[in-house]
Design a protein around this motif. Sequence first.
Motif, PDB file in Angstrom:
ATOM      1  N   THR A   1       3.721   2.523  -6.241  1.00 46.39           N
ATOM      2  CA  THR A   1       2.617   1.588  -6.006  1.00 46.39           C
ATOM      3  C   THR A   1       1.537   1.645  -7.077  1.00 46.39           C
ATOM      4  O   THR A   1       0.755   0.707  -7.209  1.00 46.39           O
ATOM      5  CB  THR A   1       1.967   1.848  -4.633  1.00 46.39           C
ATOM      6  OG1 THR A   1       1.516   3.207  -4.580  1.00 46.39           O
ATOM      7  CG2 THR A   1       2.946   1.575  -3.504  1.00 46.39           C
ATOM      8  N   SER A   2       1.487   2.713  -7.875  1.00 43.83           N
ATOM      9  CA  SER A   2       0.413   2.849  -8.857  1.00 43.83           C
ATOM     10  C   SER A   2       0.661   2.065 -10.140  1.00 43.83           C
ATOM     11  O   SER A   2      -0.277   1.790 -10.882  1.00 43.83           O
ATOM     12  CB  SER A   2       0.196   4.321  -9.208  1.00 43.83           C
ATOM     13  OG  SER A   2       1.317   4.832  -9.906  1.00 43.83           O
TER      14      SER A   2
ATOM     15  N   ARG B   1       5.221  11.320  -0.525  1.00 39.66           N
ATOM     16  CA  ARG B   1       3.958  10.793  -1.035  1.00 39.66           C
ATOM     17  C   ARG B   1       4.050  10.538  -2.539  1.00 39.66           C
ATOM     18  O   ARG B   1       3.593   9.506  -3.028  1.00 39.66           O
ATOM     19  CB  ARG B   1       2.791  11.728  -0.725  1.00 39.66           C
ATOM     20  CG  ARG B   1       1.467  11.207  -1.290  1.00 39.66           C
ATOM     21  CD  ARG B   1       0.258  11.778  -0.625  1.00 39.66           C
ATOM     22  NE  ARG B   1       0.075  11.359   0.739  1.00 39.66           N
ATOM     23  CZ  ARG B   1      -0.432  10.184   1.118  1.00 39.66           C
ATOM     24  NH1 ARG B   1      -0.759   9.284   0.229  1.00 39.66           N
ATOM     25  NH2 ARG B   1      -0.587   9.897   2.391  1.00 39.66           N
TER      26      ARG B   1
ATOM     27  N   SER C   1       0.834  -1.199   0.000  1.00 40.98           N
ATOM     28  CA  SER C   1       0.000   0.000   0.000  1.00 40.98           C
ATOM     29  C   SER C   1       0.872   1.253   0.000  1.00 40.98           C
ATOM     30  O   SER C   1       2.044   1.219   0.387  1.00 40.98           O
ATOM     31  CB  SER C   1      -0.905   0.013   1.234  1.00 40.98           C
ATOM     32  OG  SER C   1      -0.114   0.196   2.408  1.00 40.98           O
ATOM     33  N   VAL C   2       0.287   2.343  -0.429  1.00 45.28           N
ATOM     34  CA  VAL C   2       0.979   3.635  -0.387  1.00 45.28           C
ATOM     35  C   VAL C   2       1.413   3.934   1.044  1.00 45.28           C
ATOM     36  O   VAL C   2       2.533   4.400   1.280  1.00 45.28           O
ATOM     37  CB  VAL C   2       0.068   4.762  -0.932  1.00 45.28           C
ATOM     38  CG1 VAL C   2       0.673   6.133  -0.664  1.00 45.28           C
ATOM     39  CG2 VAL C   2      -0.190   4.576  -2.411  1.00 45.28           C
TER      40      VAL C   2
ATOM     41  N   ALA D   1       5.976   7.327  -3.114  1.00 44.13           N
ATOM     42  CA  ALA D   1       5.184   6.158  -2.719  1.00 44.13           C
ATOM     43  C   ALA D   1       4.066   5.882  -3.718  1.00 44.13           C
ATOM     44  O   ALA D   1       3.826   4.730  -4.101  1.00 44.13           O
ATOM     45  CB  ALA D   1       4.625   6.362  -1.313  1.00 44.13           C
ATOM     46  N   GLU D   2       3.383   6.935  -4.157  1.00 43.76           N
ATOM     47  CA  GLU D   2       2.293   6.753  -5.114  1.00 43.76           C
ATOM     48  C   GLU D   2       2.811   6.277  -6.473  1.00 43.76           C
ATOM     49  O   GLU D   2       2.197   5.427  -7.112  1.00 43.76           O
ATOM     50  CB  GLU D   2       1.499   8.053  -5.258  1.00 43.76           C
ATOM     51  CG  GLU D   2       0.662   8.348  -4.030  1.00 43.76           C
ATOM     52  CD  GLU D   2      -0.042   9.700  -4.074  1.00 43.76           C
ATOM     53  OE1 GLU D   2       0.235  10.505  -5.004  1.00 43.76           O
ATOM     54  OE2 GLU D   2      -0.859   9.943  -3.171  1.00 43.76           O
TER      55      GLU D   2
END
Length: 146
Positions: free
Chosen positions: A121-122, A114, A96-97, A117-118
């Motif tokens: 994970t995206s 952020r 998860s983010v 991380a996004e």
Amino acid sequence: MKALSPTERDAFLSEPHVGVLSVASDDGRPPLTVPVWYAYADGVITFFTGTQGRKARKTRLIERAGVLSFCVQKTEFPYRYVTAECTVVGAEREPSVEKVLAVTSRYLPADAARGFAEAETSNPTGTFVLFTARPDRWSSVDFAGE
């Protein structure tokens, strides 16, 4: 020179130091030793490999060995270090983010943490892996009294 108490050790590991992990290698080579960003919470260390779609040799070695050594040090006086012999207890290819953010937010400003991380994970590539390692044996030194 003295060993850190468990409370001191946990507080030290909660600071945003760069960790260094070592894992057994293959083909008769020495252990692979690399710096990593990490998070420490609830008695486990989390870190990631294979960012930006790059294959990481360490991912394969960590998964094969199932164990690693981890070291964190303070390079300014008073010197301190903590080492741990760890068992790998998790390897998430689609974390998860929030789990990735727990690591990146220790080292980057909030918006950059952020964004990183996004981004990771995206668009899972199969190379990004968030590992969780449980320390089994500890060693630590605090040189504050030197």
